[in-house]
Design an enzyme around this catalytic site. Structure first.
Site, PDB file in Angstrom:
ATOM      1  N   SER A   1      15.534  11.227 -23.426  1.00 23.62           N
ATOM      2  CA  SER A   1      14.099  11.062 -23.702  1.00 23.62           C
ATOM      3  C   SER A   1      13.882  10.102 -24.866  1.00 23.62           C
ATOM      4  O   SER A   1      14.754   9.941 -25.730  1.00 23.62           O
ATOM      5  CB  SER A   1      13.484  12.415 -24.073  1.00 23.62           C
TER       6      SER A   1
ATOM      7  N   TYR B   1      13.560  20.426 -28.862  1.00 29.50           N
ATOM      8  CA  TYR B   1      13.719  19.585 -27.666  1.00 29.50           C
ATOM      9  C   TYR B   1      14.297  18.217 -28.033  1.00 29.50           C
ATOM     10  O   TYR B   1      15.247  17.735 -27.404  1.00 29.50           O
ATOM     11  CB  TYR B   1      12.349  19.425 -26.997  1.00 29.50           C
TER      12      TYR B   1
END
Ligand code: NAD
Ligand code: MG
Length: 300
Positions: free
Chosen positions: A192, A205
């Site tokens: 990401s 995350y």
């Protein structure tokens, strides 16, 4: 079939003037049918050219979002696919399976909770049983909870779900799959933009995604001598069920608006990076790298 520029134009039309989407919330993991607007997975636009002919891919989180767009693209490029997803996502998985079958490719539906080690351990074998082998492992399942105001409010339940789903399961599943891979096979991880430009609301995350980058380059080093390539794709803000399921609803109004391209991306715009990385001919010398599909944000 639409042209590539039609796809980008359609994607841009689907977002509001702030680059985002109407306020909405779902309970994790979220379902495609409840999203407004529905994401574009390339259903009308992706044109295959036989680039993955005969390959067999195991895609985690293959029911929806980026995983669904990858399943459609892989099928249209000539690959059969096995989809891993949660029981509660059966509806999404069936829709994706229909799209794969429409491309005349085999599809296996393999539900199970990847937070359980035994599920990860058995998944590759189930895929081999269904498809006759596995040539590409796509570690794409992921979880985030962006409704946490800060570290002091971080709940053990969310922390455990984020770390186990994104990281521990990836180790378990990769460990169980590697013995089944042949020379020319590859592993593609979904990381990401959060690995490079972390949001304070995604403390846990973002850390898992940075770890996945490290895992990618390190495993590429280990498996290179066996002819197995390992790469990753780093998406920016993409319109998938994960977002309404884990963000404050009103944050979606501006979701993606802070990228240089000024909008969120659609899953259809991410899938081609996976096709390239999986292609034994086109990406034969590509390993240990991360391709950013971020709307212009830096991935270094
Ligand atoms: P998505 O909700 O469509 O996909 C995530 C999938 O993960 C779910 O469909 C689910 O099947 C799977 N999953 C989650 N927990 C699981 C569990 N315990 N067991 C089995 N499967 C489980 O959303 P998406 O955005 O397409 O997410 C795919 C990947 O992309 C994730 O790794 C996510 O972190 C990453 N990503 C997404 C964005 C974005 O903006 N959407 C940006 C960067 C990275
Ligand atoms: Mg899903």
């Amino acid at each position: 079939m639409a042209s590539t520029s039609d796809v980008a134009a359609a994607a841009a039309r689907k977002v509001n003037e702030n680059g985002g989407f109407p306020t909405q919330e779902q309970t994790p993991p979220g379902l495609t049918g409840e999203m407004n607007p529905r994401p574009d997975h390339g259903e009308q636009s992706y044109v295959g050219h036989g680039r993955l002919r005969g390959l067999r891919a195991l895609i985690t989180g293959g029911d929806s979002g980026i995983g669904r767009a990858v399943a459609i693209a892989f099928a249209r490029e000539g690959a059969s696919v096995a989809l891993s997803y949660l029981d509660s996502e059966e509806e999404d998985a069936r829709e994706t399976a229909e799209l794969v079958r429409a491309a005349d490719e085999e599809v296996a539906l393999l539900p199970g909770d990847l937070m359980q080690r035994t599920v990860c351990g058995e998944l590759p074998g189930r895929a081999v049983q269904a498809l006759g082998g596995v040539d590409v492992l796509i570690n794409n399942a992921g979880f985030q909870m962006a409704r946490t105001p800060g570290i002091e409010e971080l709940r053990d339940e969310d922390l455990n779900r984020v770390l186990t789903t994104n990281l521990q399961a990836l180790f378990w599943l990769t460990r169980a799959t590697v013995p089944l891979l042949q020379r020319g096979s590859s592993i593609i991880n979904t990381t990401s933009i959060q690995a490079y430009e972390p949001s304070t609301t995604l403390l846990d995350y973002a850390a898992t995604k940075a770890a996945i980058n490290n895992f990618t380059v390190n495993l590429a080093g280990e498996l290179g001598s066996r002819g197995i390539r390992v790469n990753a794709v780093a998406p920016g803000p993409i319109w998938t069920p994960l977002q309404p399921a884990t963000q404050e609803g009103e944050h979606l109004e501006t979701f993606g608006g802070d990228t240089p391209l000024g909008r969120a991306g659609q899953p259809a715009e991410v899938a081609p990076a996976y096709v390239f990385l999986a292609s034994p001919a086109e990406a034969s010398y590509v390993s240990g790298t991360v391709i950013g599909v971020t709307g212009g944000k830096a991935v270094f």
